[in-house]
Design an enzyme around this catalytic site. Sequence first.
Site, PDB file in Angstrom:
ATOM      1  N   LYS A 211      15.261  86.654  60.436  1.00 19.97           N
ATOM      2  CA  LYS A 211      13.868  86.722  59.979  1.00 19.97           C
ATOM      3  C   LYS A 211      12.926  86.243  61.090  1.00 19.97           C
ATOM      4  O   LYS A 211      11.952  86.897  61.429  1.00 19.97           O
ATOM      5  CB  LYS A 211      13.706  85.868  58.722  1.00 19.97           C
ATOM      6  CG  LYS A 211      12.290  85.832  58.201  1.00 19.97           C
ATOM      7  CD  LYS A 211      12.202  85.040  56.906  1.00 19.97           C
ATOM      8  CE  LYS A 211      10.741  84.783  56.553  1.00 19.97           C
ATOM      9  NZ  LYS A 211      10.576  84.066  55.300  1.00 19.97           N
ATOM     10  N   GLU A 217      21.700  80.065  66.970  1.00 20.41           N
ATOM     11  CA  GLU A 217      23.051  80.616  66.844  1.00 20.41           C
ATOM     12  C   GLU A 217      23.041  82.136  66.956  1.00 20.41           C
ATOM     13  O   GLU A 217      23.863  82.746  67.640  1.00 20.41           O
ATOM     14  CB  GLU A 217      23.657  80.239  65.479  1.00 20.41           C
ATOM     15  CG  GLU A 217      23.879  78.759  65.263  1.00 20.41           C
ATOM     16  CD  GLU A 217      22.731  78.092  64.518  1.00 20.41           C
ATOM     17  OE1 GLU A 217      21.561  78.442  64.792  1.00 20.41           O
ATOM     18  OE2 GLU A 217      23.008  77.215  63.678  1.00 20.41           O
ATOM     19  N   GLY A 272      14.396  83.777  53.506  1.00 23.62           N
ATOM     20  CA  GLY A 272      15.660  84.172  54.142  1.00 23.62           C
ATOM     21  C   GLY A 272      16.795  84.324  53.142  1.00 23.62           C
ATOM     22  O   GLY A 272      17.543  85.303  53.163  1.00 23.62           O
ATOM     23  N   ARG A 273      16.933  83.364  52.214  1.00 19.62           N
ATOM     24  CA  ARG A 273      18.073  83.422  51.283  1.00 19.62           C
ATOM     25  C   ARG A 273      17.836  84.397  50.132  1.00 19.62           C
ATOM     26  O   ARG A 273      18.685  84.539  49.254  1.00 19.62           O
ATOM     27  CB  ARG A 273      18.422  82.024  50.780  1.00 19.62           C
ATOM     28  CG  ARG A 273      17.258  81.242  50.240  1.00 19.62           C
ATOM     29  CD  ARG A 273      17.608  79.770  50.040  1.00 19.62           C
ATOM     30  NE  ARG A 273      16.451  78.983  49.617  1.00 19.62           N
ATOM     31  CZ  ARG A 273      15.576  78.436  50.460  1.00 19.62           C
ATOM     32  NH1 ARG A 273      15.705  78.624  51.765  1.00 19.62           N
ATOM     33  NH2 ARG A 273      14.562  77.738  50.010  1.00 19.62           N
ATOM     34  N   GLU A 358      20.057  75.308  49.078  1.00 16.10           N
ATOM     35  CA  GLU A 358      18.913  75.270  50.000  1.00 16.10           C
ATOM     36  C   GLU A 358      17.605  75.368  49.208  1.00 16.10           C
ATOM     37  O   GLU A 358      16.569  74.883  49.647  1.00 16.10           O
ATOM     38  CB  GLU A 358      19.012  76.414  51.028  1.00 16.10           C
ATOM     39  CG  GLU A 358      18.158  76.184  52.249  1.00 16.10           C
ATOM     40  CD  GLU A 358      18.464  77.143  53.406  1.00 16.10           C
ATOM     41  OE1 GLU A 358      19.190  76.756  54.339  1.00 16.10           O
ATOM     42  OE2 GLU A 358      17.977  78.293  53.361  1.00 16.10           O
ATOM     43  N   HIS A 389      45.004  76.893  41.207  1.00 14.24           N
ATOM     44  CA  HIS A 389      46.116  76.233  41.906  1.00 14.24           C
ATOM     45  C   HIS A 389      45.602  75.322  43.010  1.00 14.24           C
ATOM     46  O   HIS A 389      46.357  74.959  43.906  1.00 14.24           O
ATOM     47  CB  HIS A 389      47.061  77.301  42.459  1.00 14.24           C
ATOM     48  CG  HIS A 389      47.648  78.139  41.360  1.00 14.24           C
ATOM     49  ND1 HIS A 389      48.783  77.775  40.672  1.00 14.24           N
ATOM     50  CD2 HIS A 389      47.197  79.284  40.783  1.00 14.24           C
ATOM     51  CE1 HIS A 389      49.034  78.683  39.741  1.00 14.24           C
ATOM     52  NE2 HIS A 389      48.085  79.604  39.776  1.00 14.24           N
ATOM     53  N   LYS A 517      18.259  70.774  63.467  1.00 12.54           N
ATOM     54  CA  LYS A 517      17.998  71.789  64.504  1.00 12.54           C
ATOM     55  C   LYS A 517      17.301  71.145  65.698  1.00 12.54           C
ATOM     56  O   LYS A 517      17.651  71.396  66.849  1.00 12.54           O
ATOM     57  CB  LYS A 517      17.093  72.898  63.939  1.00 12.54           C
ATOM     58  CG  LYS A 517      17.782  73.837  62.975  1.00 12.54           C
ATOM     59  CD  LYS A 517      16.839  74.983  62.630  1.00 12.54           C
ATOM     60  CE  LYS A 517      17.287  75.739  61.412  1.00 12.54           C
ATOM     61  NZ  LYS A 517      16.336  76.731  60.948  1.00 12.54           N
TER      62      LYS A 517
END
Length: 558
Positions: A211, A217, A272-273, A358, A389, A517
């Site tokens: 965005k 990264e 963004g999410r 978030e 399990h 960050k």
Amino acid sequence: MTCTTLDSWAKLRDHQAELATTSVRELFERDPARFERLSRRLDLGRGAAPMLLDFAKQRATPETVALLCALAREVGLEAHRDRMFAGERVNSTEGRAVLHVALRERSRRPVHVEGADVMPDVRAALEHMRRASDAVRSGAHRGYTGKRIEHVVNIGIGGSDLGPLMVVEALEPYRLGGPKVHFVSNVDGTHIARTLSELDPETTLFLVASKTFTTQETLENARTARAWFLRTAQKEIHIARHFFALSTNAKEVQEFGISLENMFVFWDWVGGRYSLWSSIGLSIALAVGFDRFEELLEGAHVVDEHFRTAPLEDNLPALLGLFGVWNTNFWGCGCHAVLPYDQTLHRLPAYLQQADMESNGKGVRADGGVVGCDTGPALFGEPGTNGQHAFYQLIHQGTRVIPCDFLIAANSHNPVGRHHRLLLANVLAQAEALMRGKTEAEARAELERAGVRGAELDKLAKHKSFAGSRPSTTILYDRLDPRTLGALIALYEHKIFVMGSIWGINSFDQWGVELGKQLAGRILPELEPGAPAGDHDASTAGLIAELQLRLSGEDKSA
Ligand code: F6P
């Protein structure tokens, strides 16, 4: 005003105290119509079987629903929802509208931001995605040597990764000859190196999804991908056929070397999410075709319309959110498990971790006040039956109560032998066991039938009894097609909005991730051999010094 001071909050507290002495098993015994009273169906349209949400295994009664809806009304949930749909700046700390719902608006209704209808731009962006995905899938768009694009690599992180990744995995049965899509998110060089090691630059298309187009990264991975591509392709001119940008930031996209024709746009009013419905979803359209992508949007639109118009008592995202508040604030549950008994949804818990945590991991109200109660729970999950399990022991007998969502597809995309029935039997059994539990008397009787006696019987009966009344919601759908998936994701998105609205927080910012960050930016140069140490606590300084000694200096290109 914090929600904890409201009348409806006090009534819910009293109601919880009354219910605390009654097990859910007893509630089922008292009310034979409990399932009908506490489950709801959602019509997905187009002749699809409805989605069923069963809240009957919650520690709740119809009165709880009425009291929770009263709370929602007292905090002004409906007005807040309407402000979001009307394009008001409900993301108050960033001064932005929140309009992921506009991305899947399928009627001709205008959606305004600051008086301007955004729908013409939304439709133009969708058309751009359609043209590109059709061209790649049909072979009209080829690589620089004329070969078909067989692999797509989405480079992005957080919302620019988790949503598309989850959907591409879920819709794998619909890929039918589409390119294989890979996702690279982690800045750990292993992620991109492993991915590229399987690929051929001549047949690979990269989507740089960010965005902001400033995320460290993503840009580092994109630079590595470009260098890897150019080692074979040699000429920069070939980048145009192999690198697309999905972003809101035209300046940074051009600076990276991607031309504006290859930029797929969206807008700052898409969080963004919440962005998989925008051009961030191009990997989905490339994988399964644009028509399937539109079906995903349609499924979400059905839920948007339902959320916008249904009375709270029958409003499924509202009820999901209200039961979330009920468990978090009135029963003190700090975790929430999402357990899809559907392998295609194996990345749903990871996606929801960002969407939920978030959004609602906040302690300050939008108006600057303190929330005054717990907010977003820690969310985790795994597809069934794997989780059984692994961590279910704690859900059954641990000291913390962890509400669960069980997701069930009535039909599988892969109806192999008895597999699907076994899966269904397991999910129903888990939800029932959590609810019923096993009293010590029942455990004793069972052991006695097995011939256990005396001290051994006394000891084992304790270990084999379960408290029960462990709450769960079951979400049942027919088969996970794009429409159903779109509806499911939108249900969770609006659930998050509902919980945030009750707590009075802004679910659409994420200031908490900024400090890390900033500090990473400061620490990076300090890792160079001989670099002077910065001002850190003794632990961080010690670790930096240790790493300076150990770093091999063998960094190489992927
Ligand atoms: O780290 C937080 C975050 O800002 C997320 O909210 C976002 O989804 C992610 O980073 C990636 O951001 P971008 O799409 O701008 O690269």
